[in-house]
Design a protein around this motif. Structure first.
Motif, short mmCIF file in Angstrom:
data_model
loop_
_atom_site.label_atom_id
_atom_site.label_comp_id
_atom_site.label_asym_id
_atom_site.label_seq_id
_atom_site.Cartn_x
_atom_site.Cartn_y
_atom_site.Cartn_z
N ARG A 99 60.08 -5.07 40.40
CA ARG A 99 61.44 -5.54 41.23
C ARG A 99 62.38 -5.10 40.47
O ARG A 99 63.61 -5.01 41.08
CB ARG A 99 61.43 -6.97 41.38
N SER A 100 62.40 -4.69 39.29
CA SER A 100 63.42 -4.00 38.43
C SER A 100 63.88 -2.75 39.19
O SER A 100 62.77 -1.81 39.24
CB SER A 100 62.81 -3.75 37.10
N PRO A 101 65.10 -2.54 39.20
CA PRO A 101 65.25 -1.34 40.07
C PRO A 101 64.96 -0.21 39.23
O PRO A 101 64.69 1.02 40.07
CB PRO A 101 66.91 -1.54 40.18
N PRO A 102 65.14 0.16 38.09
CA PRO A 102 64.84 1.34 37.57
C PRO A 102 63.19 1.60 37.49
O PRO A 102 62.79 2.58 37.76
CB PRO A 102 65.30 1.24 36.05
N VAL A 103 62.67 0.57 37.17
CA VAL A 103 60.96 0.85 37.38
C VAL A 103 60.68 0.96 38.82
O VAL A 103 59.73 1.72 39.20
CB VAL A 103 60.32 -0.89 37.02
N ALA A 104 61.05 0.42 39.71
CA ALA A 104 60.97 0.57 41.27
C ALA A 104 61.10 1.99 41.63
O ALA A 104 60.59 2.71 42.30
CB ALA A 104 61.74 -0.39 42.11
N ARG A 105 62.23 2.62 41.12
CA ARG A 105 62.72 3.82 41.50
C ARG A 105 61.64 4.84 40.85
O ARG A 105 61.32 6.01 41.43
CB ARG A 105 64.13 4.29 40.91
N LEU A 106 61.25 4.51 39.50
CA LEU A 106 60.32 5.63 39.01
C LEU A 106 58.83 5.37 39.60
O LEU A 106 58.52 6.54 39.69
CB LEU A 106 60.31 5.14 37.53
N LEU A 107 58.50 4.27 39.97
CA LEU A 107 56.98 4.09 40.68
C LEU A 107 57.03 4.29 41.98
O LEU A 107 55.94 4.68 42.43
CB LEU A 107 56.60 2.69 40.35
N PHE A 108 58.25 4.07 42.80
CA PHE A 108 58.11 4.17 44.13
C PHE A 108 58.71 5.49 44.81
O PHE A 108 58.52 6.04 45.83
CB PHE A 108 58.48 2.97 44.94
N GLU A 109 59.60 5.89 44.00
CA GLU A 109 60.35 7.29 44.35
C GLU A 109 60.11 8.40 43.58
O GLU A 109 59.38 9.45 44.07
CB GLU A 109 61.94 6.90 44.38
N ILE A 110 60.63 8.45 42.30
CA ILE A 110 60.76 9.51 41.59
C ILE A 110 59.28 9.99 41.21
O ILE A 110 59.00 11.40 41.20
CB ILE A 110 61.67 9.30 40.28
N GLY A 111 58.47 9.17 40.69
CA GLY A 111 57.00 9.55 40.27
C GLY A 111 56.23 10.33 41.48
O GLY A 111 55.89 11.25 41.24
N PRO A 112 56.20 9.41 42.65
CA PRO A 112 55.50 10.07 43.81
C PRO A 112 55.85 11.38 44.16
O PRO A 112 55.10 12.26 44.57
CB PRO A 112 55.31 9.06 44.74
N PHE A 113 57.27 11.53 44.22
CA PHE A 113 58.11 12.61 44.63
C PHE A 113 57.43 13.98 43.62
O PHE A 113 57.22 14.99 43.97
CB PHE A 113 59.33 12.53 44.72
N ALA A 114 57.68 13.58 42.46
CA ALA A 114 57.44 14.58 41.34
C ALA A 114 56.06 15.04 41.43
O ALA A 114 55.51 16.11 41.21
CB ALA A 114 58.04 14.33 39.93
N LEU A 115 55.01 14.03 41.23
CA LEU A 115 53.79 14.31 41.03
C LEU A 115 52.96 14.49 42.28
O LEU A 115 51.76 14.90 42.24
CB LEU A 115 53.06 13.14 40.51
N GLY A 116 53.58 14.15 43.55
CA GLY A 116 52.67 14.34 44.63
C GLY A 116 51.87 13.21 44.91
O GLY A 116 51.79 12.50 44.00
N TYR A 117 51.17 13.04 46.28
CA TYR A 117 50.63 11.79 46.34
C TYR A 117 49.25 11.76 45.66
O TYR A 117 49.02 10.54 45.05
CB TYR A 117 50.41 11.69 47.88
N GLU A 118 48.71 12.73 45.54
CA GLU A 118 47.59 12.68 44.83
C GLU A 118 47.72 12.38 43.20
O GLU A 118 46.98 11.57 42.55
CB GLU A 118 46.61 14.05 44.89
N GLY A 119 48.46 13.17 42.71
CA GLY A 119 48.94 13.00 41.33
C GLY A 119 49.37 11.39 40.94
O GLY A 119 48.87 10.88 39.94
N ALA A 120 50.09 10.98 41.71
CA ALA A 120 50.59 9.27 41.50
C ALA A 120 49.50 8.53 41.80
O ALA A 120 49.01 7.84 40.88
CB ALA A 120 51.85 9.07 42.50
N LYS A 121 48.67 8.99 42.82
CA LYS A 121 47.44 7.83 43.06
C LYS A 121 46.50 8.08 42.09
O LYS A 121 45.73 6.93 41.65
CB LYS A 121 46.73 8.35 44.63
#
Length: 193
Positions: A99-121
């Motif tokens: 729920r921490s906004p920086p953590v949520a942004r990294l795990l739900f927005e920035i990471g999946p965007f940068a790594l793609g679905y498969e990379g993040a998964k």
């Protein structure tokens, strides 16, 4: 641990911390490796010795953030003896961690965007599998749950909890009560009674 290894780990952490701050401020596309180097005061050689690309750096940051939330959640539920009670507590604690906004942004927005679905998964599966599949395996060994495909069940539970956390991130709505009901229902469905 040798001094060279310690220096290498410190350098990696310095680079990841700088990247984290910059990517949260500027986004993935807006953050360059030169910005990271300037922030750290390191040479290109020092950075590329640790990370081959910005994508590798993002993967390292994503995995570190995911692991930190899982470790913190595990600490909360460590006292529970029953593997299903521990699993339930673990998931609720994890949702609280993200729920921490920086953590949520990294795990739900920035990471999946940068790594793609498969990379993040792939990273998510690798980091959470230790906890979730281990608890489910223990529950099965203790005859607390029916014989099921543990990887499939872990994936389904992770998807349920991840969706609740993502929903909270996007809407700001509290999902604890609904998530508790859904998790209890999912676990009841596989419980061996």
């Amino acid at each position: 641990m040798r001094n060279q290894q310690k220096r290498s780990i410190r350098t990696q952490e310095k680079i990841i911390e700088a990247f984290r701050a910059l990517v949260l401020e500027h986004g993935y596309d807006g953050t360059t490796t030169q910005m990271v180097l300037d922030h750290c005061g390191l040479s290109k050689g020092a950075m590329y010795h640790q990370f081959r690309s910005k994508s590798d750096l993002m993967a390292a940051l994503y995995e570190r953030e995911a692991t930190a939330t899982l470790d913190a959640a595990w600490a909360v539920c460590a006292k529970d003896e029953d593997p299903l009670a521990k699993l339930f507590s673990f998931y609720l604690a994890w949702v609280e961690q993200v729920r921490s906004p920086p953590v949520a942004r990294l795990l739900f927005e920035i990471g999946p965007f940068a790594l793609g679905y498969e990379g993040a998964k792939t990273i998510e599966d690798r980091t959470s599998a230790t906890y979730i599949e281990g608890l489910l395996e223990t529950a099965m060994e203790q005859s607390a749950i029916r014989a099921v495909d543990l990887k499939l069940l872990a994936g389904m539970l992770n998807a349920l909890v991840g969706e609740a956390a993502l929903y909270h991130h996007r809407t700001g709505r509290d999902t604890d009560e609904d998530l508790s009901v859904m998790l209890k229902g999912a676990l009841k469905a596989v419980r061996k009674d």
